[in-house]
Write a protein that holds these residues in place. Structure first.
Motif, PDB file in Angstrom:
ATOM      1  N   HIS A  48      -1.729   1.986   4.811  1.00  0.00           N
ATOM      2  CA  HIS A  48      -0.792   2.445   3.788  1.00  0.00           C
ATOM      3  C   HIS A  48      -1.539   3.304   2.779  1.00  0.00           C
ATOM      4  O   HIS A  48      -2.570   2.898   2.246  1.00  0.00           O
ATOM      5  CB  HIS A  48      -0.152   1.246   3.080  1.00  0.00           C
ATOM      6  CG  HIS A  48       0.957   1.621   2.157  1.00  0.00           C
ATOM      7  ND1 HIS A  48       0.757   1.999   0.845  1.00  0.00           N
ATOM      8  CD2 HIS A  48       2.296   1.708   2.367  1.00  0.00           C
ATOM      9  CE1 HIS A  48       1.908   2.270   0.283  1.00  0.00           C
ATOM     10  NE2 HIS A  48       2.856   2.110   1.187  1.00  0.00           N
ATOM     11  N   SER A  49      -1.013   4.481   2.527  1.00  0.00           N
ATOM     12  CA  SER A  49      -1.568   5.351   1.488  1.00  0.00           C
ATOM     13  C   SER A  49      -0.818   5.075   0.193  1.00  0.00           C
ATOM     14  O   SER A  49       0.377   5.356   0.087  1.00  0.00           O
ATOM     15  CB  SER A  49      -1.424   6.823   1.890  1.00  0.00           C
ATOM     16  OG  SER A  49      -1.850   7.662   0.845  1.00  0.00           O
ATOM     17  N   ASN A  50      -1.511   4.507  -0.780  1.00  0.00           N
ATOM     18  CA  ASN A  50      -0.860   4.153  -2.044  1.00  0.00           C
ATOM     19  C   ASN A  50      -0.491   5.374  -2.874  1.00  0.00           C
ATOM     20  O   ASN A  50       0.441   5.322  -3.677  1.00  0.00           O
ATOM     21  CB  ASN A  50      -1.769   3.227  -2.856  1.00  0.00           C
ATOM     22  CG  ASN A  50      -1.938   1.867  -2.194  1.00  0.00           C
ATOM     23  OD1 ASN A  50      -1.078   1.423  -1.436  1.00  0.00           O
ATOM     24  ND2 ASN A  50      -3.052   1.203  -2.467  1.00  0.00           N
ATOM     25  N   ASP A  51      -1.233   6.465  -2.679  1.00  0.00           N
ATOM     26  CA  ASP A  51      -0.953   7.707  -3.401  1.00  0.00           C
ATOM     27  C   ASP A  51      -1.061   8.851  -2.404  1.00  0.00           C
ATOM     28  O   ASP A  51      -2.121   9.447  -2.259  1.00  0.00           O
ATOM     29  CB  ASP A  51      -1.952   7.883  -4.551  1.00  0.00           C
ATOM     30  CG  ASP A  51      -1.673   9.140  -5.366  1.00  0.00           C
ATOM     31  OD1 ASP A  51      -0.506   9.599  -5.383  1.00  0.00           O
ATOM     32  OD2 ASP A  51      -2.623   9.665  -5.989  1.00  0.00           O
ATOM     33  N   GLY A  55      -6.899  13.731   0.615  1.00  0.00           N
ATOM     34  CA  GLY A  55      -7.903  12.700   0.363  1.00  0.00           C
ATOM     35  C   GLY A  55      -7.326  11.303   0.425  1.00  0.00           C
ATOM     36  O   GLY A  55      -7.623  10.453  -0.428  1.00  0.00           O
ATOM     37  N   MET A  56      -6.484  11.036   1.418  1.00  0.00           N
ATOM     38  CA  MET A  56      -5.809   9.741   1.508  1.00  0.00           C
ATOM     39  C   MET A  56      -6.765   8.585   1.769  1.00  0.00           C
ATOM     40  O   MET A  56      -6.464   7.432   1.457  1.00  0.00           O
ATOM     41  CB  MET A  56      -4.721   9.789   2.587  1.00  0.00           C
ATOM     42  CG  MET A  56      -3.513  10.595   2.153  1.00  0.00           C
ATOM     43  SD  MET A  56      -2.203  10.658   3.404  1.00  0.00           S
ATOM     44  CE  MET A  56      -2.922  11.805   4.590  1.00  0.00           C
ATOM     45  N   SER A  57      -7.933   8.875   2.338  1.00  0.00           N
ATOM     46  CA  SER A  57      -8.914   7.810   2.585  1.00  0.00           C
ATOM     47  C   SER A  57      -9.368   7.152   1.295  1.00  0.00           C
ATOM     48  O   SER A  57      -9.813   6.008   1.297  1.00  0.00           O
ATOM     49  CB  SER A  57     -10.130   8.378   3.328  1.00  0.00           C
ATOM     50  OG  SER A  57      -9.779   8.775   4.636  1.00  0.00           O
ATOM     51  N   ASN A  58      -9.261   7.877   0.190  1.00  0.00           N
ATOM     52  CA  ASN A  58      -9.709   7.339  -1.098  1.00  0.00           C
ATOM     53  C   ASN A  58      -8.741   6.331  -1.689  1.00  0.00           C
ATOM     54  O   ASN A  58      -9.107   5.589  -2.610  1.00  0.00           O
ATOM     55  CB  ASN A  58      -9.926   8.480  -2.106  1.00  0.00           C
ATOM     56  CG  ASN A  58     -11.031   9.420  -1.683  1.00  0.00           C
ATOM     57  OD1 ASN A  58     -12.040   8.987  -1.132  1.00  0.00           O
ATOM     58  ND2 ASN A  58     -10.852  10.709  -1.929  1.00  0.00           N
ATOM     59  N   ASN A 120      -7.181  12.758  13.980  1.00  0.00           N
ATOM     60  CA  ASN A 120      -6.543  12.416  12.703  1.00  0.00           C
ATOM     61  C   ASN A 120      -6.686  10.928  12.407  1.00  0.00           C
ATOM     62  O   ASN A 120      -6.538  10.092  13.295  1.00  0.00           O
ATOM     63  CB  ASN A 120      -5.048  12.762  12.746  1.00  0.00           C
ATOM     64  CG  ASN A 120      -4.796  14.236  12.935  1.00  0.00           C
ATOM     65  OD1 ASN A 120      -4.967  15.035  12.033  1.00  0.00           O
ATOM     66  ND2 ASN A 120      -4.392  14.612  14.145  1.00  0.00           N
ATOM     67  N   GLU A 121      -6.953  10.603  11.152  1.00  0.00           N
ATOM     68  CA  GLU A 121      -6.840   9.224  10.702  1.00  0.00           C
ATOM     69  C   GLU A 121      -5.351   8.930  10.511  1.00  0.00           C
ATOM     70  O   GLU A 121      -4.566   9.829  10.190  1.00  0.00           O
ATOM     71  CB  GLU A 121      -7.579   9.028   9.376  1.00  0.00           C
ATOM     72  CG  GLU A 121      -9.093   9.116   9.496  1.00  0.00           C
ATOM     73  CD  GLU A 121      -9.683   7.925  10.228  1.00  0.00           C
ATOM     74  OE1 GLU A 121      -9.147   6.805  10.084  1.00  0.00           O
ATOM     75  OE2 GLU A 121     -10.673   8.113  10.964  1.00  0.00           O
ATOM     76  N   LEU A 122      -4.954   7.680  10.698  1.00  0.00           N
ATOM     77  CA  LEU A 122      -3.542   7.318  10.596  1.00  0.00           C
ATOM     78  C   LEU A 122      -3.228   6.730   9.219  1.00  0.00           C
ATOM     79  O   LEU A 122      -3.880   5.790   8.773  1.00  0.00           O
ATOM     80  CB  LEU A 122      -3.169   6.308  11.680  1.00  0.00           C
ATOM     81  CG  LEU A 122      -3.348   6.771  13.131  1.00  0.00           C
ATOM     82  CD1 LEU A 122      -2.938   5.658  14.091  1.00  0.00           C
ATOM     83  CD2 LEU A 122      -2.547   8.042  13.403  1.00  0.00           C
ATOM     84  N   PHE A 123      -2.203   7.314   8.584  1.00  0.00           N
ATOM     85  CA  PHE A 123      -1.718   6.821   7.295  1.00  0.00           C
ATOM     86  C   PHE A 123      -0.194   6.835   7.298  1.00  0.00           C
ATOM     87  O   PHE A 123       0.431   7.659   7.976  1.00  0.00           O
ATOM     88  CB  PHE A 123      -2.212   7.699   6.138  1.00  0.00           C
ATOM     89  CG  PHE A 123      -3.699   7.735   5.983  1.00  0.00           C
ATOM     90  CD1 PHE A 123      -4.364   6.720   5.316  1.00  0.00           C
ATOM     91  CD2 PHE A 123      -4.440   8.779   6.518  1.00  0.00           C
ATOM     92  CE1 PHE A 123      -5.744   6.744   5.170  1.00  0.00           C
ATOM     93  CE2 PHE A 123      -5.818   8.812   6.380  1.00  0.00           C
ATOM     94  CZ  PHE A 123      -6.469   7.793   5.706  1.00  0.00           C
ATOM     95  N   LEU A 141       1.411  10.386   7.907  1.00  0.00           N
ATOM     96  CA  LEU A 141       1.059  11.435   6.958  1.00  0.00           C
ATOM     97  C   LEU A 141      -0.183  12.154   7.466  1.00  0.00           C
ATOM     98  O   LEU A 141      -1.178  11.511   7.812  1.00  0.00           O
ATOM     99  CB  LEU A 141       0.769  10.855   5.575  1.00  0.00           C
ATOM    100  CG  LEU A 141       1.924  10.165   4.848  1.00  0.00           C
ATOM    101  CD1 LEU A 141       1.395   9.395   3.644  1.00  0.00           C
ATOM    102  CD2 LEU A 141       2.967  11.192   4.407  1.00  0.00           C
ATOM    103  N   LEU A 142      -0.123  13.481   7.500  1.00  0.00           N
ATOM    104  CA  LEU A 142      -1.275  14.284   7.902  1.00  0.00           C
ATOM    105  C   LEU A 142      -1.768  15.089   6.710  1.00  0.00           C
ATOM    106  O   LEU A 142      -0.962  15.649   5.959  1.00  0.00           O
ATOM    107  CB  LEU A 142      -0.903  15.247   9.028  1.00  0.00           C
ATOM    108  CG  LEU A 142      -0.478  14.637  10.360  1.00  0.00           C
ATOM    109  CD1 LEU A 142      -0.121  15.746  11.344  1.00  0.00           C
ATOM    110  CD2 LEU A 142      -1.564  13.750  10.925  1.00  0.00           C
ATOM    111  N   ALA A 143      -3.076  15.141   6.532  1.00  0.00           N
ATOM    112  CA  ALA A 143      -3.664  15.977   5.487  1.00  0.00           C
ATOM    113  C   ALA A 143      -3.939  17.355   6.081  1.00  0.00           C
ATOM    114  O   ALA A 143      -4.615  17.462   7.104  1.00  0.00           O
ATOM    115  CB  ALA A 143      -4.954  15.345   4.975  1.00  0.00           C
ATOM    116  N   ARG A 144      -3.378  18.369   5.446  1.00  0.00           N
ATOM    117  CA  ARG A 144      -3.595  19.734   5.900  1.00  0.00           C
ATOM    118  C   ARG A 144      -3.865  20.614   4.672  1.00  0.00           C
ATOM    119  O   ARG A 144      -3.075  20.645   3.741  1.00  0.00           O
ATOM    120  CB  ARG A 144      -2.371  20.270   6.660  1.00  0.00           C
ATOM    121  CG  ARG A 144      -2.116  19.562   7.997  1.00  0.00           C
ATOM    122  CD  ARG A 144      -3.217  19.862   8.998  1.00  0.00           C
ATOM    123  NE  ARG A 144      -2.978  19.269  10.302  1.00  0.00           N
ATOM    124  CZ  ARG A 144      -3.456  18.092  10.700  1.00  0.00           C
ATOM    125  NH1 ARG A 144      -4.184  17.365   9.846  1.00  0.00           N
ATOM    126  NH2 ARG A 144      -3.228  17.640  11.911  1.00  0.00           N
TER     127      ARG A 144
END
Length: 203
Positions: A48-51, A55-58, A120-123, A141-144
């Motif tokens: 789960h991406s809280n924000d 930079g979702m890994s953060n 891709n990392e999964l979020f 969610l994908l970071a692009r």
């Protein structure tokens, strides 16, 4: 935990409910076990991406996650694990789209496997509308570049995409493109790019 992955996804809950599989355990108490499952190369973890932003890994929540399998064939076998082996007729009906079952979570696993294979990392992200008290979930969610691309996966009922629309309303300034992954032909629905499942590899 491994055997329960399809059942947990079928619950349509906002996370893997550890306590319903391992009595007395909580997600934050089995982080080492989750790491071992991930290291086995048979399980995919979507956090789960809280924000939801670049930079979702953060800001991933290690205690809120969903589990998928690296191999969708194995996932299918677990889905129909009513006997020691899965009869070929199940696979035949799946391929001809004649299985009378909700296959939404099967398609989610296909997308998870494909996104991971492409590096891709999964979020994912869940949120509540405070006015209506309705819960929404964006499947992936994908970071692009410096923005994100939300993905909603549909096996049917693709003409509505409430979660994708609500997410866009809340985070419009962060979104590069929106995608709906489904079982029909490629098309555009306004600014939403609708892609058949087999084209996920091009994202």
């Amino acid at each position: 935990m491994f055997d329960a992955i399809p059942a947990q996804l079928n619950k349509n809950a906002s996370r893997y409910q550890v306590s319903s599989v391992l009595e007395g355990e909580r997600a934050d108490g089995i982080l080492e076990l989750i790491a071992e499952l991930k290291d086995s190369k048979t399980v995919l973890v979507s956090y789960h991406s809280n924000d939801p932003n670049a930079g979702m890994s953060n800001n991933k929540d290690l205690a809120r996650f969903k589990l998928f399998l690296c191999d969708t064939g194995l996932f299918t076998t677990l889905m129909f694990k009513d006997r020691d082996f899965t009869e070929n007729i199940i696979y035949e009906k799946l391929l001809s789209d004649k299985v009378n079952a909700n296959l939404g979570y099967l398609y989610e696993n296909v997308v998870a496997q494909t996104l991971t294979a492409n590096g891709n990392e999964l979020f994912y992200h869940t949120f509540m509308n405070k006015t209506s008290r309705h819960n929404y979930e964006v499947d992936f969610l994908l970071a692009r570049k410096n923005k994100i691309c939300p993905l909603e996966v549909k096996s049917f009922g693709y003409k509505t995409h409430a979660s994708l629309d609500a997410f866009t309303k809340k985070f419009s300034d962060r979104i590069l493109r929106r995608y709906l992954i489904y079982t029909k032909d490629m098309k555009k629905d306004g600014d939403i790019i609708c892609l058949p499942v087999y084209m996920t590899c091009f994202l």
